[in-house]
Enzyme design. Sequence first.
Site, short mmCIF file in Angstrom:
data_model
loop_
_atom_site.label_atom_id
_atom_site.label_comp_id
_atom_site.label_asym_id
_atom_site.label_seq_id
_atom_site.Cartn_x
_atom_site.Cartn_y
_atom_site.Cartn_z
N SER A 141 50.92 -81.17 25.26
CA SER A 141 49.80 -80.28 25.57
C SER A 141 49.39 -80.53 27.02
CB SER A 141 48.61 -80.60 24.66
OG SER A 141 49.03 -80.57 23.31
N ASP A 194 46.19 -77.54 17.50
CA ASP A 194 47.37 -77.90 18.27
C ASP A 194 47.69 -79.31 17.77
OD1 ASP A 194 49.24 -78.68 20.11
OD2 ASP A 194 47.97 -78.45 21.87
N TRP A 204 50.37 -82.29 15.73
CA TRP A 204 51.75 -82.75 15.57
C TRP A 204 51.78 -83.84 14.51
CZ3 TRP A 204 49.04 -83.09 20.26
CH2 TRP A 204 48.50 -84.36 20.55
#
Length: 621
Positions: free
Chosen positions: A401, A618, A620
Amino acid sequence: SLCLFTPAARETSFIEKMKKTNIIVFYGSQTGTGEEFANRLSKDAQRYGMKGMAADPEEYEMGELARLAEVKNSLAIFCMATYGEGDPTDNAQDFYDWLQENDDEDLSGLTYTVFALGNKTYEHYNAMGKYVDKRLEELGAKRIFDLGLGDDDGNLEEDFVSWREQFWPAVCEHFGVEALGDDSSIRQYELKEHTDINMNKVYTGEIGRLKSFEVQKPPFDSKNPFLASVTVNRKLNKAGDRHLMHLELDITGSKIRYESGDHVAVFPTNDSALVNKLGQVLGVDLDAVISLNNLDEESNKKHPFPCPTTYRTALTHYLDITNSPRTNVLYELAQYASDPKDQENMRKMASSSPEGKALYHSWVLGASRNILAILEDMPSLRPPVDHLCELLPRLQARYYSIASSSKVHPNSIHVCAVVVEYETPTGRTNKGVATNWLKNKLVSDNGRKSTVPMFIRKSQFRLPFKATNPVIMIGPGTGIAPFMGFIQERAWLKQQGKDVGETVMYFGCRHKKEDYIYQEELEDAEKTGVLTQLNVAFSRDQEQKLYVQHLLKANKEHIWKLIHSDNAHIYVCGDAKKMAHDVQTALYEIGEELGGLTLTQATDYIKKLMTKGRYSQDVWS
């Protein structure tokens, strides 16, 4: 100007190619696994006396699916991965749009099956595979075998092996064919050794065009990365045993544009010590120049990685040598083990028998053995290096990011990451490929600039269109990255004299004195009123663990007012498995308590915010 050297037009018809094959395997792949599975299935076809080809839907005219009736005994397999919040992978986006837009398509001549790749941790588990499976049926296609669901949170490899083992008998039954002997190892590429080649023709790590790192030409993308120089590389944390780093990449003159919230992808290189050890164990001249040429002349994929090149370059730049190998690699390498016991174990690990799965789980995955560790611990296994290079997956780009705003830093991209390094159960040290490579990218390396091959991946993670909308940012650890960009951007908007809504930050780390990263920047932003509220959870500075979700609950009245009355946008960045899940639960509970809703209603309320684009993740795993 007249161009006399027009390259041969790319063959975009797969029907023409399929006159010579009967099974086509399309893949939607972001990190290479979907493509790998597609290659394995197309290779399997040979074991059943059929011929298969793997195909990237981006390269072909997908409207031709209706014409598959023209190909005798044709079958289309779709290995479709889901990316991010239920999205198609980049290479399957056009195919996805085509499926959505064409209601009058008649696919009755199409026989198909779908294997989906996803991760249960995410909200939209396997959305893409499920959609393709359902949509093809709606358009009249005939499903030959049930949708397979692969879960990367569990064991994707195991899911695939089990599905594949039931799938092929169903295909044989459908076409009335018998399996040939299964033990034959089928080579996809043949080795050519170059003894007197001009070294200018040899790839040295470029991703696409030869010499593209020497002569850079825009536009830059995943097939043509830009070499950005590193202008800043500093350690962020003051203490503790981890290394958190902040890097700045210079994109001056590249014409690359980005927005806060986008991802920067970098192509890392493997640790040279690991490559050298592999060369030693296999007794290879790593600097021999070779090509691996596809035995199937029809294939669009002439080589598994850019060729001609050296074994050293392939193992450094093009092949993944640090992840645990998948079962098909073990299966194909088994024939080279001189000890029959080793051979048997390797084949067993690749089967779907319970003991085989358990052995693969403990000996390979549980012990975090990479290919080098396997070779070291199995001295009878000495495969030819060219076959190993054919079987190992491609080294993939890594996505981070972006931690800056292009309004403030148009020519610089900031990255914030934690260096991955851990000891495995066998006492070895495993190191994350990209983070350790980035850590060593010193700003000046003996007077030369360190460079990083990179490109930008657009994201849906965006500040609200109206600056007056409040934003709630939740990002513990390196999850703070995109919010540094958001904060810079909100500060810039204020400087422009814009009316900016409340900007609220929830950050978390272990210890205030050790890993409170960007502390100065955050506290400055609070002093100047850019951050209207800064909430930090130090999880280990007191007896009870304290996390961001606890702070959300402590400020529940404020949070609910922002969400329910003030049209706030919520952003969550970081770990998907625990944190994002716990934050979501906390928001459900706040809605239930302060909105007077049942838990089901509160859950629906928050999920609606996601579909409206007011709750973005966002994350992971």
